[in-house]
Design an enzyme around this catalytic site. Structure first.
Site, mmCIF file in Angstrom:
data_model
loop_
_atom_site.group_PDB
_atom_site.id
_atom_site.type_symbol
_atom_site.label_atom_id
_atom_site.label_comp_id
_atom_site.label_asym_id
_atom_site.label_seq_id
_atom_site.Cartn_x
_atom_site.Cartn_y
_atom_site.Cartn_z
ATOM 1 N N ASN A 139 -28.249 59.841 47.343
ATOM 2 C CA ASN A 139 -28.500 58.740 48.485
ATOM 3 C C ASN A 139 -28.253 57.325 47.733
ATOM 4 O O ASN A 139 -28.541 56.352 48.208
ATOM 5 C CB ASN A 139 -30.163 58.855 48.639
ATOM 6 C CG ASN A 139 -31.018 58.282 47.534
ATOM 7 O OD1 ASN A 139 -30.745 58.274 46.388
ATOM 8 N ND2 ASN A 139 -32.161 58.513 47.751
ATOM 9 N N GLU A 146 -34.746 53.357 44.891
ATOM 10 C CA GLU A 146 -34.341 54.203 46.116
ATOM 11 C C GLU A 146 -33.897 52.981 47.183
ATOM 12 O O GLU A 146 -34.468 52.004 47.247
ATOM 13 C CB GLU A 146 -35.571 54.789 46.699
ATOM 14 C CG GLU A 146 -36.009 55.854 45.515
ATOM 15 C CD GLU A 146 -35.460 57.218 45.427
ATOM 16 O OE1 GLU A 146 -34.022 56.994 45.697
ATOM 17 O OE2 GLU A 146 -36.033 58.202 45.386
#
Ligand code: PGA
Length: 249
Positions: A139, A146
């Site tokens: 990702n 993140e």
């Protein structure tokens, strides 16, 4: 478009050897080298290569200080799946970095916020990171920064995304055993390193690698922030490079 130096290498082994070469250079050129280290499958070959060179008497780690990027929150250093154990078994048990010069975020600090500040202070006291090794998540995460609306500059507690938990489940017996939180260096910690090497191996990283190099800078693909740094080397095998447009080669 980016200023990063992109090295497209034949396979995982070539990526590992090139990364080890770059680490060796920094270790040899600095009196007290500071390395930022990463866990995961990707750097394993690089650690193996460095161990081989150490055992052959080609490299000395006695002056090296290290700072790992991250650790699962809730796993004590003696937990078999902790990144502390991963680093000991994959690298530190086999080379001569003195234990007191190794820093890996503690997964069970009594006061998380104070501990994160302490970790940043240790990095600063060491004079900053000379060379930071990074992997990249499917990702686009770097460390455990993140994709999110906001990214944090310094070491902090973060909730892991579902795709990260999924990707890391292979190291655990059951998916429910994967911790949901981690302590990670922040984006500013990473960008303050004097030099950065990002390693990516395999087809499943191709989209994240292409996005990192070709998209605008976005918190939705944290690795795009590396475009702000002047000394980034991206070491990829052909599979991980497969989505790069030919002009960027
Ligand atoms: P991996 O992890 O090397 O195990 O693919 C990379 C990362 O998530 O940063």
């Amino acid at each position: 478009m980016t200023k990063a130096h992109i090295h497209i290498l034949k396979d995982a082994n070539e990526v590992s050897v090139k990364a080890a070469d770059m680490i060796q250079e920094v270790v040899e050129q600095n009196e007290r080298p500071v390395l930022g280290l990463a866990t995961g499958s990707t750097p394993l070959g690089m650690y193996r290569e460095l161990i081989d060179r150490y055992q052959a008497g080609e490299i000395d780690f006695s002056a090296v200080r290290t700072f790992n990027l991250d650790e699962y929150y809730g796993l004590a250093p003696d937990h078999p799946q902790s990144y502390y154990q991963f680093m000991m078994k994959s690298f530190f048990e086999h080379v001569n970095v003195p234990l007191e010069q190794i820093h890996i975020p503690h997964g069970k600090p009594t006061d998380v916020q104070a501990y994160c500040q302490q970790y940043d202070a240790w990095i600063e006291k060491a004079g900053g990171i000379d060379l930071q090794i990074l992997g990249i998540g499917v990702n686009g995460h770097i460390g455990f920064n993140e994709p999110a609306d906001e990214l944090q500059p310094f070491t902090h507690l973060v909730r892991l995304k579902e795709e990260t938990i999924e990707a890391n489940a292979r190291f655990f017996e059951r998916r429910e055993d994967v911790p949901q939180y981690a302590i990670t260096m922040g984006i500013r910690n990473i960008l303050q390193a004097k030099k950065i090497i990002l390693l990516a191996i395999g087809e499943d990283k191709a989209a994240a690698v292409a996005g990192m190099l070709n998209a605008g800078i976005t918190t939705r693909l944290p690795a795009t922030f590396l475009q702000l740094h002047d000394h980034v080397h991206v070491l990829v095998d052909e599979a991980a490079a497969s989505k790069l447009v030919s002009t960027s080669r």
